[in-house]
Each structure stands twice: as C-alpha cells, then as structure tokens.
Design a protein around this motif. Structure first.
Motif, short mmCIF file in Angstrom:
data_model
loop_
_atom_site.label_atom_id
_atom_site.label_comp_id
_atom_site.label_asym_id
_atom_site.label_seq_id
_atom_site.Cartn_x
_atom_site.Cartn_y
_atom_site.Cartn_z
N GLN A 1 34.78 43.21 51.76
CA GLN A 1 33.82 43.70 50.76
C GLN A 1 34.46 44.78 49.88
O GLN A 1 34.28 44.78 48.66
CB GLN A 1 32.57 44.24 51.44
CG GLN A 1 31.41 44.44 50.50
CD GLN A 1 30.89 43.15 49.90
OE1 GLN A 1 30.99 42.09 50.51
NE2 GLN A 1 30.33 43.23 48.72
N VAL A 2 35.22 45.69 50.49
CA VAL A 2 35.90 46.72 49.70
C VAL A 2 36.90 46.06 48.75
O VAL A 2 36.96 46.40 47.55
CB VAL A 2 36.61 47.75 50.60
CG1 VAL A 2 37.45 48.73 49.77
CG2 VAL A 2 35.60 48.52 51.46
N LEU A 3 37.64 45.10 49.25
CA LEU A 3 38.63 44.40 48.41
C LEU A 3 37.97 43.61 47.29
O LEU A 3 38.45 43.62 46.14
CB LEU A 3 39.49 43.46 49.27
CG LEU A 3 40.42 44.15 50.26
CD1 LEU A 3 41.00 43.14 51.24
CD2 LEU A 3 41.53 44.91 49.53
N GLU A 4 36.85 42.95 47.60
CA GLU A 4 36.13 42.18 46.58
C GLU A 4 35.67 43.08 45.43
O GLU A 4 35.64 42.67 44.28
CB GLU A 4 34.93 41.49 47.22
CG GLU A 4 34.16 40.59 46.27
CD GLU A 4 33.01 39.88 46.95
OE1 GLU A 4 31.87 40.00 46.46
OE2 GLU A 4 33.26 39.21 47.97
N LYS A 5 35.33 44.32 45.76
CA LYS A 5 34.89 45.30 44.76
C LYS A 5 36.05 46.10 44.19
O LYS A 5 35.86 47.13 43.55
CB LYS A 5 33.86 46.25 45.37
CG LYS A 5 32.62 45.59 45.91
CD LYS A 5 31.66 45.29 44.81
CE LYS A 5 30.36 44.73 45.39
NZ LYS A 5 29.34 44.57 44.38
N GLU A 6 37.29 45.63 44.46
CA GLU A 6 38.52 46.23 43.94
C GLU A 6 38.77 47.65 44.44
O GLU A 6 39.34 48.48 43.74
CB GLU A 6 38.54 46.16 42.42
CG GLU A 6 38.49 44.72 41.91
CD GLU A 6 38.56 44.59 40.40
OE1 GLU A 6 38.71 45.63 39.70
OE2 GLU A 6 38.46 43.46 39.93
N GLY A 7 38.36 47.90 45.69
CA GLY A 7 38.61 49.19 46.31
C GLY A 7 39.90 49.18 47.11
O GLY A 7 40.58 48.17 47.23
N HIS A 8 40.23 50.33 47.68
CA HIS A 8 41.47 50.53 48.44
C HIS A 8 41.21 50.39 49.93
O HIS A 8 40.31 51.05 50.48
CB HIS A 8 42.02 51.93 48.13
CG HIS A 8 43.36 52.18 48.73
ND1 HIS A 8 43.52 52.61 50.03
CD2 HIS A 8 44.61 52.05 48.22
CE1 HIS A 8 44.81 52.73 50.29
NE2 HIS A 8 45.50 52.40 49.21
#
Length: 191
Positions: free
Chosen positions: A53-60
C-alpha cells in the motif's frame, strides 16, 4: 512529526479481513503524510499488505530481513530499500536505529517479541521513541489485560503503561505518536 515508523505485524493475514484492511489503511496514511515505513521486509500477510500500500501510493519502504527468513517470509523484491542481515538481533537493532516510532499491528509471537523488545528498551531508557499498538477489532484487548495483570501482581511499574500508546484507528495512532512526550521513569524505587 515522526517521519519513519517501524511496524511489526504478521507474515500471515489472520482470520478477520479487517487486519489486512487496517494494514492497508495505515500504509496509505504513511505515504500520504510523507512518512517512511520500516518493517520486516516480507511480501506476505499483513507485512506485505502494508508495504504494498505504501509503495502503491509512491511512499518509501525500508525492509530489513534476516537471510534465513528470505524464503520463509518471502522477501519483498520491490521495496525502496531492502537490507538483508544475518540474525533477528541485527534485524531488530537496524529497525530501531532507522525508526522514530514503533507500532504493532495484529500478528503472532514474532510481532509481540519485536514490539516487547523496543518497549522494554523504552522502560530502561535506551530510547525515548513512542511505542504504540493498533488495537484492530480489539485484537490487543487480551494483551492490555495482561499488562494490567502484570502491574497488579507487582511485576511492572504502573507508570510503564503510560509508555504504551493504544489506538483503534490508524489516524488516531499516528496523531498520538506525533503528540507523544517522553516521560522519565526510574526503574528501581528507593527503599
């Protein structure tokens, strides 16, 4: 704002779909609020759900996984950063070093052991970072009862409970982590 949040959670999904839903909710909030996720590096269960989910939202997302668990926990191959370490001790030390706060989502013995270690470090004054539990669907109610029982039986200073942040939503948990003011508690009383 606590910028890097270590999340300890299950490599399984659990029996209630809300565990995965809340892991994803927390992951979304971390990315939306520009906070980094530090976690155990797996792509399965609640661990995989929050990381994806973090990756999908372009987070680290910074994963830390011991070599021995690369196959067991199925190491995530698409993280922002993945550190492969030799032992569980190294994993926990690295996660603690990287993080500004610690959170337990639902999980098993490993989740509890990892969270209890950083909580113990807080009690002993090794760090002053907040330690929280996301009490999804009352998952941590028995744990909190055990903490109370430990206090009642004289094995834990009642003030140590003040070091535990408890929330039933990701939004509330992140706000409480940010608002946390470290308290100083003497391990041993005089007399």
């Amino acid at each position: 704002m606590k910028k890097k949040i270590a999340v300890f959670c299950g490599s399984a999904s659990g029996t209630n779909p809300i565990y995965i839903e809340e892991a994803k909710r927390l992951g979304s909030l971390l990315a939306e609020q520009n906070r980094g996720l530090v976690y155990g590096g797996a792509q399965v269960g609640c661990m995989g759900a929050i990381a994806n989910q973090v990756l999908e939202k372009e987070g680290h997302v910074h994963g830390v996984i011991p070599k021995k668990l690369m196959r067991v926990e199925v190491a995530h191959q698409h993280l922002t950063q993945l550190d492969v370490v030799e032992t569980m001790h190294e994993r926990k030390a690295k996660m603690a070093e990287l993080s500004d706060a610690f959170v337990a989502l639902p999980g098993g013995a490993g989740t509890l052991e990892e969270w209890f270690e950083v909580f113990t470090w807080a009690q002993l004054g090794y760090h002053q970072k907040p330690c929280g539990v996301l009490n999804v669907a009352g998952f941590y109610d028995p744990f909190l009862s055990m903490i109370d029982h430990t206090i009642e039986q004289g094995f834990m200073n009642p003030q140590y409970k003040e070091l535990i942040i408890v929330a039933d939503s990701s939004e509330s948990l992140l706000k409480q982590l940010d608002d946390y003011e470290p308290i100083s508690i003497s391990k041993w009383s005089e007399g």
